[in-house]
Design an enzyme around this catalytic site. Structure first.
Site, PDB file in Angstrom:
ATOM      1  N   SER A  62      66.276  45.799  36.236  1.00 40.79           N
ATOM      2  CA  SER A  62      66.095  44.452  36.776  1.00 40.79           C
ATOM      3  C   SER A  62      66.109  43.408  35.663  1.00 40.79           C
ATOM      4  O   SER A  62      65.802  43.684  34.508  1.00 40.79           O
ATOM      5  CB  SER A  62      64.774  44.361  37.540  1.00 40.79           C
ATOM      6  OG  SER A  62      64.707  45.394  38.498  1.00 40.79           O
TER       7      SER A  62
HETATM    8  N1  SAM Z   1      62.409  48.724  37.781  1.00 40.31           N
HETATM    9  C1  SAM Z   1      63.596  49.423  37.367  1.00 40.31           C
HETATM   10  C2  SAM Z   1      63.904  49.194  35.911  1.00 40.31           C
HETATM   11  O1  SAM Z   1      63.147  48.470  35.250  1.00 40.31           O
HETATM   12  O2  SAM Z   1      64.884  49.762  35.430  1.00 40.31           O
HETATM   13  C3  SAM Z   1      64.772  49.033  38.205  1.00 40.31           C
HETATM   14  C4  SAM Z   1      64.691  49.614  39.545  1.00 40.31           C
HETATM   15  S1  SAM Z   1      66.228  49.610  40.401  1.00 40.31           S
HETATM   16  C5  SAM Z   1      66.425  47.925  40.785  1.00 40.31           C
HETATM   17  C6  SAM Z   1      65.697  50.373  41.913  1.00 40.31           C
HETATM   18  C7  SAM Z   1      65.477  51.846  41.799  1.00 40.31           C
HETATM   19  O3  SAM Z   1      64.877  52.315  43.005  1.00 40.31           O
HETATM   20  C8  SAM Z   1      66.772  52.648  41.628  1.00 40.31           C
HETATM   21  O4  SAM Z   1      66.698  53.427  40.481  1.00 40.31           O
HETATM   22  C9  SAM Z   1      66.812  53.512  42.891  1.00 40.31           C
HETATM   23  O5  SAM Z   1      67.391  54.795  42.692  1.00 40.31           O
HETATM   24  C10 SAM Z   1      65.353  53.606  43.245  1.00 40.31           C
HETATM   25  N2  SAM Z   1      65.058  53.977  44.630  1.00 40.31           N
HETATM   26  C11 SAM Z   1      65.680  53.600  45.766  1.00 40.31           C
HETATM   27  N3  SAM Z   1      65.099  54.161  46.841  1.00 40.31           N
HETATM   28  C12 SAM Z   1      64.074  54.941  46.368  1.00 40.31           C
HETATM   29  C13 SAM Z   1      63.092  55.766  46.976  1.00 40.31           C
HETATM   30  N4  SAM Z   1      63.020  55.967  48.286  1.00 40.31           N
HETATM   31  N5  SAM Z   1      62.208  56.402  46.173  1.00 40.31           N
HETATM   32  C14 SAM Z   1      62.244  56.243  44.822  1.00 40.31           C
HETATM   33  N6  SAM Z   1      63.152  55.463  44.191  1.00 40.31           N
HETATM   34  C15 SAM Z   1      64.045  54.816  44.954  1.00 40.31           C
END
Ligand code: SAM
Length: 216
Positions: A62
């Site tokens: 993000s």
């Molecule tokens: N905060 C993170 C960083 O600093 O890199 C970025 C997060 S990214 C925008 C969103 C993440 O949520 C992705 O890696 C995605 O695979 C994960 N995600 C989506 N659905 C999910 C779920 N049900 N459980 C766990 N992770 C999930």
């Protein structure tokens, strides 16, 4: 290693401060975490710009402003146990680890979870536990949590996450459609929850049992 990119990191922190993030603990945490170690090697020069970057598996790290703003809204205190859903690169996880007592983070894509675990080890962040599974069901063995942060966009807050929040606790989640959401804060009261919606954001979808069913 943390001395690399110091100038760029300070500039990034001044930038998010200029956009209205004022919590000194959050800004200090962002000054201390080497963001360039959380992006693919060939993108390190871009790591401190105020934008999201691809991290593989169609996911993103993000934007610094959004990480700072969400962390500020979460109001994490030193004694808190925090659950994060959506580890991604682990950058937000690392920021939380500087502010809380314990951080539990869930990522559905195992490769991302394993890379993030390696980064925590490399940086010596010992108060973090990361696992690869569907975070929409929460982490009942480690509940209740003082704070829960979801870093993917959901149609609505998964009920298991609200259930795993300690009374007095806060849950922050991007809630809305597939392409645009609002940052929503849930506060758990003695009876029920209070919901307040804030600024518009754009996150990749929260996929899972209590999230979106499919990617598209
Ligand atoms: N905060 C993170 C960083 O600093 O890199 C970025 C997060 S990214 C925008 C969103 C993440 O949520 C992705 O890696 C995605 O695979 C994960 N995600 C989506 N659905 C999910 C779920 N049900 N459980 C766990 N992770 C999930």
């Amino acid at each position: 290693m943390n001395h690399e990119f110091t100038y760029q990191r300070d500039r990034m922190v001044r930038l998010v401060e200029g956009r209205g993030v004022s919590d000194a603990r959050v800004l200090e945490a962002m000054r201390s975490i080497p963001r360039h170690l959380f992006v693919p090697e060939h993108m390190r020069a871009q790591a401190y710009g105020d934008h999201a970057l691809p991290i593989g598996a169609k996911q993103t790290i993000s934007q610094p402003y959004v990480v700072a703003r969400m962390t500020e809204l979460l109001k994490v205190e030193g004694g808190h146990s925090v659950l994060e859903v959506g580890t991604g690169s682990g950058y937000q996880t690392a920021i939380l680890s500087r502010l809380a007592r314990r951080v539990f983070s869930l990522e559905r894509i195992s490769d991302l979870a394993h890379d993030a675990i390696d980064r925590m080890r490399q940086l010596g962040l010992e108060n973090v536990k990361i696992q690869a599974f569907d975070g929409t069901v929460g982490w009942s063995d480690m509940a209740p949590f003082d704070r829960i942060l979801v870093t993917a966009g959901a149609p609505k807050a998964p009920q298991p996450l609200i259930d795993q929040l300690r009374p007095g606790g806060r849950l922050l989640i991007p809630e809305g459609g597939r392409h645009e959401q609002r940052l929503v804060v849930y506060r758990k009261l003695r009876q029920g929850v209070r919901r307040s919606a804030g600024e518009a954001v754009m996150f990749v979808p929260l996929l899972g049992r209590h999230g979106w069913e499919k990617e598209q």
